[in-house]
Every structure is written in structure tokens, then in C-alpha cells.
Design a protein around this motif. Sequence first.
Motif, PDB file in Angstrom:
ATOM      1  N   SER A 154       0.855  -1.191   0.000  1.00  0.00           N
ATOM      2  CA  SER A 154       0.000   0.000   0.000  1.00  0.00           C
ATOM      3  C   SER A 154       0.890   1.240   0.000  1.00  0.00           C
ATOM      4  O   SER A 154       1.984   1.239   0.562  1.00  0.00           O
ATOM      5  CB  SER A 154      -0.900   0.011   1.234  1.00  0.00           C
ATOM      6  OG  SER A 154      -1.803   1.087   1.190  1.00  0.00           O
ATOM      7  N   GLY A 155       0.430   2.287  -0.674  1.00  0.00           N
ATOM      8  CA  GLY A 155       1.200   3.527  -0.714  1.00  0.00           C
ATOM      9  C   GLY A 155       0.819   4.374  -1.897  1.00  0.00           C
ATOM     10  O   GLY A 155      -0.222   4.164  -2.527  1.00  0.00           O
ATOM     11  N   GLU A 156       1.685   5.339  -2.227  1.00  0.00           N
ATOM     12  CA  GLU A 156       1.427   6.235  -3.348  1.00  0.00           C
ATOM     13  C   GLU A 156       1.577   5.481  -4.657  1.00  0.00           C
ATOM     14  O   GLU A 156       2.527   4.700  -4.844  1.00  0.00           O
ATOM     15  CB  GLU A 156       2.384   7.425  -3.307  1.00  0.00           C
ATOM     16  CG  GLU A 156       2.071   8.477  -4.361  1.00  0.00           C
ATOM     17  CD  GLU A 156       2.951   9.696  -4.238  1.00  0.00           C
ATOM     18  OE1 GLU A 156       2.922  10.541  -5.157  1.00  0.00           O
ATOM     19  OE2 GLU A 156       3.681   9.806  -3.220  1.00  0.00           O
ATOM     20  N   GLN A 157       0.652   5.714  -5.579  1.00  0.00           N
ATOM     21  CA  GLN A 157       0.643   5.001  -6.849  1.00  0.00           C
ATOM     22  C   GLN A 157       0.952   5.947  -8.002  1.00  0.00           C
ATOM     23  O   GLN A 157       0.932   7.166  -7.861  1.00  0.00           O
ATOM     24  CB  GLN A 157      -0.719   4.320  -7.048  1.00  0.00           C
ATOM     25  CG  GLN A 157      -1.029   3.322  -5.941  1.00  0.00           C
ATOM     26  CD  GLN A 157      -2.350   2.611  -6.117  1.00  0.00           C
ATOM     27  OE1 GLN A 157      -3.294   3.165  -6.658  1.00  0.00           O
ATOM     28  NE2 GLN A 157      -2.411   1.362  -5.662  1.00  0.00           N
ATOM     29  N   ALA A 158       1.246   5.334  -9.171  1.00  0.00           N
ATOM     30  CA  ALA A 158       1.650   6.115 -10.337  1.00  0.00           C
ATOM     31  C   ALA A 158       0.573   7.115 -10.748  1.00  0.00           C
ATOM     32  O   ALA A 158       0.871   8.185 -11.282  1.00  0.00           O
ATOM     33  CB  ALA A 158       1.972   5.176 -11.504  1.00  0.00           C
ATOM     34  N   CYS A 159      -0.683   6.774 -10.488  1.00  0.00           N
ATOM     35  CA  CYS A 159      -1.796   7.663 -10.856  1.00  0.00           C
ATOM     36  C   CYS A 159      -1.961   8.833  -9.889  1.00  0.00           C
ATOM     37  O   CYS A 159      -2.784   9.712 -10.098  1.00  0.00           O
ATOM     38  CB  CYS A 159      -3.091   6.865 -10.914  1.00  0.00           C
ATOM     39  SG  CYS A 159      -3.525   6.100  -9.327  1.00  0.00           S
ATOM     40  N   GLY A 160      -1.194   8.817  -8.801  1.00  0.00           N
ATOM     41  CA  GLY A 160      -1.289   9.877  -7.809  1.00  0.00           C
ATOM     42  C   GLY A 160      -2.155   9.535  -6.633  1.00  0.00           C
ATOM     43  O   GLY A 160      -2.167  10.252  -5.625  1.00  0.00           O
ATOM     44  N   GLU A 161      -2.910   8.437  -6.720  1.00  0.00           N
ATOM     45  CA  GLU A 161      -3.747   8.014  -5.596  1.00  0.00           C
ATOM     46  C   GLU A 161      -2.903   7.247  -4.578  1.00  0.00           C
ATOM     47  O   GLU A 161      -1.784   6.827  -4.842  1.00  0.00           O
ATOM     48  CB  GLU A 161      -4.899   7.144  -6.107  1.00  0.00           C
ATOM     49  CG  GLU A 161      -5.858   7.889  -7.027  1.00  0.00           C
ATOM     50  CD  GLU A 161      -7.010   7.026  -7.495  1.00  0.00           C
ATOM     51  OE1 GLU A 161      -7.121   5.876  -7.033  1.00  0.00           O
ATOM     52  OE2 GLU A 161      -7.801   7.505  -8.334  1.00  0.00           O
ATOM     53  N   VAL A 162      -3.470   7.082  -3.389  1.00  0.00           N
ATOM     54  CA  VAL A 162      -2.788   6.359  -2.315  1.00  0.00           C
ATOM     55  C   VAL A 162      -3.694   5.233  -1.852  1.00  0.00           C
ATOM     56  O   VAL A 162      -4.900   5.435  -1.645  1.00  0.00           O
ATOM     57  CB  VAL A 162      -2.461   7.298  -1.130  1.00  0.00           C
ATOM     58  CG1 VAL A 162      -1.831   6.501   0.008  1.00  0.00           C
ATOM     59  CG2 VAL A 162      -1.542   8.428  -1.576  1.00  0.00           C
ATOM     60  N   GLY A 163      -3.114   4.033  -1.692  1.00  0.00           N
ATOM     61  CA  GLY A 163      -3.905   2.900  -1.249  1.00  0.00           C
ATOM     62  C   GLY A 163      -3.252   1.589  -1.632  1.00  0.00           C
ATOM     63  O   GLY A 163      -2.117   1.558  -2.133  1.00  0.00           O
ATOM     64  N   PRO A 164      -3.943   0.487  -1.421  1.00  0.00           N
ATOM     65  CA  PRO A 164      -3.381  -0.826  -1.738  1.00  0.00           C
ATOM     66  C   PRO A 164      -3.365  -1.067  -3.249  1.00  0.00           C
ATOM     67  O   PRO A 164      -4.254  -0.598  -3.970  1.00  0.00           O
ATOM     68  CB  PRO A 164      -4.344  -1.796  -1.052  1.00  0.00           C
ATOM     69  CG  PRO A 164      -5.646  -1.067  -1.012  1.00  0.00           C
ATOM     70  CD  PRO A 164      -5.297   0.387  -0.825  1.00  0.00           C
ATOM     71  N   GLY A 165      -2.350  -1.786  -3.714  1.00  0.00           N
ATOM     72  CA  GLY A 165      -2.254  -2.113  -5.131  1.00  0.00           C
ATOM     73  C   GLY A 165      -0.847  -2.029  -5.679  1.00  0.00           C
ATOM     74  O   GLY A 165      -0.583  -2.466  -6.803  1.00  0.00           O
ATOM     75  N   ARG A 166       0.090  -1.490  -4.909  1.00  0.00           N
ATOM     76  CA  ARG A 166       1.485  -1.399  -5.360  1.00  0.00           C
ATOM     77  C   ARG A 166       2.131  -2.793  -5.337  1.00  0.00           C
ATOM     78  O   ARG A 166       1.931  -3.559  -4.392  1.00  0.00           O
ATOM     79  CB  ARG A 166       2.292  -0.482  -4.432  1.00  0.00           C
ATOM     80  CG  ARG A 166       1.991   0.994  -4.566  1.00  0.00           C
ATOM     81  CD  ARG A 166       2.596   1.777  -3.409  1.00  0.00           C
ATOM     82  NE  ARG A 166       4.024   1.487  -3.241  1.00  0.00           N
ATOM     83  CZ  ARG A 166       4.999   2.328  -3.576  1.00  0.00           C
ATOM     84  NH1 ARG A 166       4.708   3.510  -4.096  1.00  0.00           N
ATOM     85  NH2 ARG A 166       6.253   2.019  -3.368  1.00  0.00           N
TER      86      ARG A 166
END
Length: 401
Positions: A154-166
Motif C-alpha cells: 500500500s502507498g502512493e501510486q503512479a496515478c497519484g492516488e494512495v492505497g493498496p495495489g502497489r
Amino acid sequence: MKPLTNKRVLLGVTAGIAAYKSPDLVRKLIELGAEVQVILSRNAEQFVAPLALQAVSGHAVHNYAMTAESESGMGHIDLARWADIVLIAPATANFIARLCQGNADELLTTVCVATEAPIAVAPAMNQQMWQNPATIANIDTLRHRKVAVLGPDSGEQACGEVGPGRMLQPVDLAAEIGKLFKTESLSGTQIMITAGPTWEALDPVRGITNHSSGMMGYALAQAAIEAGAQVTLVSGPTALTPPERAKVVNVVSALDMHAAVMQDIQDKHIFIGVAAVADYRPVDQQGQKIKKSQDEMTITMVKNPDILADVAARNPAPFCVGFAAETNDVEAYARGKLERKKLDLIAANHVGGEQTGFGVPDNAITLISAEAATPLPKQNKYALARQLIAEIAKHYQTKNA
């Protein structure tokens, strides 16, 4: 961090932004001792260059296409068999859905359907995609099928959102792959296995042999390698392809096999005599083809050396496992052989029928020790070999505890 010495990792890279981490992941796996090959899914080349993956892995990179050239040798089956584990990292939501459906529409999905190796996925996607009910259901399905799901973080993602998926970091993924391998029951063990028939020549054309195909011995060699052993396979004439990681010594006659075994048995911990060795050979081998001139012909035979007995008589002797192929009174004859030759174990099987024994894919045996008899039911010889190797390892470790 658990080493991956001699392990074969087939890395599938799907079309997600986290694919840029793939070369680093390959390096981390290799640093732990693994050999790595890479398959790029459709469109993955848009995120990572095949040349970069080739440079770090040392292998040509396989793309999504199943070409006529690669498939002339059934390339997807070769890759499926090559792998000790298949890791898909990153695994996109789309790929996870297709894996759940059992799709075989490109090389990577086809390998996943064809392999018997464990499969692991490292999800990488937008946090909303990860939390979508369809993705949640697909992940649950994969876990139910014993597919290992590694992450996501979980954290900052390439799209600029933050959450689980990294996707997990390469160093963490490499560590997780190490944890998926069971402790190898025969790690560091040197095993010699004999397999196949022998051929006792009468003349340059004719000879005396038997119906052994070598399938059981070759299956045991593969199972022992999977259990971490270093395997020497002494093989009589067969049409089989030996396991890639076995040291193979090809022989023809019983005398050839005896010489090959005795020359290299010194440092072996376990000896498994699976070969159907001829008990007798002709006293004289004619230098030219014997002509058909008389109604009857007498062949004088002499006894061949007993390879299994000679190995068991060594001091010190390796842990010795014999095979007894019998047509009747199977267990009684096998137990007599166990005691007479002073073996640790003997695998007794019935031959002569159509369902088990020589030249057929299935077999059933009874594993006999001095104390007990353990039936191993009829099954594919490769599945039976894994079960038998596990039993041999257990008895070997008990004796050497």
C-alpha cells in the motif's frame, strides 16, 4: 533470506507500470542462486525493454506470441516443464482475471495452464481496481486453487492516488519466493539410480533384453532432483529424454552397468537399483551375424554380476534401495531379496499385466523394509516417484539420525 540455489524461476511480466522493476527483480532472484527466464505478456514491451531483461537474465526473452518456430518443439510445454515456480510480477487485474478463467490465448497464459509447478502472482494495479468486487473474487479463486498471492503493498501510486495495489519491492518478492519452496528432504545428498534394460549381445545384430522402458527410473531421477539431490543416472538403452539436471552415464550391457556403477559409487549416499539387469549373458559373442542353418541352436549362458548385491556389500555401503519386479508371490520374493542382499528397502511391483509394470505410464508398488510393508497405490509413475522418493528420504534420515 532463503537461498534459491539451482531453482528455476519463470518470470511472467504483464503490461503494468510496475514492469519497470522487472530487471531488478531478475537480479535479486539470481543473487539468491536462481536461474531465471522471462516471458513478456502482450503489450508488456511497452513498459520494459526485452533487451534489458535478456541482459540481466542471460536468456533470450520470450514474448507473448506462440510462433511456428518455437512451437515446432512445443516450446510452451518445454517452458512449463522447465520451471520450478512460475512468478507473474507485475500481475495486472486483466491478467489475474484471465488466469482465473484458464485462458490459454498467449504464451504466458498457456504456460500457466500447462505447468505443474507452483504459481505465484504479485498484483499491481490502481487501488480502486484492487478493491473492485470482481478482482476480490478473482483473487479468492486463485487462493482457493493454491496460487500464492504476494502482496500487494500500500502507498502512493503512479496515478497519484494512495492505497493498496502497489507491487511488492523486488527484494521482498525474491524473499517471498524463497519461502514458497519447502525444505528439501534430500538437499546435499548424492544419489545414484540405475534405469532401463540391459542388452546382452549374441552377435552384431541380435541380443537378449527385456521389456523395461526405463520410465520408473527416469521418474525417480526427476523426483530426486526436485527433492534437492544431485543425481547420477546410469541408464541402459531407452528412448527417454533424461532429466536435464542429472549426470547421465549411458551403458548397454550388464557388465557395462556394473563397471559404471562401481567406478562412481564411492561418494554416493543413496543407491536405487531400478534397472532390469539381465541375470545371464551369452558366454561367447559372435563377431559376425549368426546364420540360420540348423533347426536348433544352443546358447551357453553365464551369470552376470549382481550390481545391487555388490553395492550393498561395500564398506561403508550407501543406503540401498532395490526393485523387485515379479509375476507372482510379489511380496514374498521381494522380502527374500531384501534379506538376502542386505538392503535397506525394496520396492516390489507386479509385472506381466496390462495395467502396471513395464512400458505403461502407471504403476503400483509396495515399499518393504525389515519392519513393515507400505503399499503405494496405482498412479502415474511420475507421481508415484515423488511419493517413493519422500518415503526413501524419510527412511534414510531415520537411519542416519
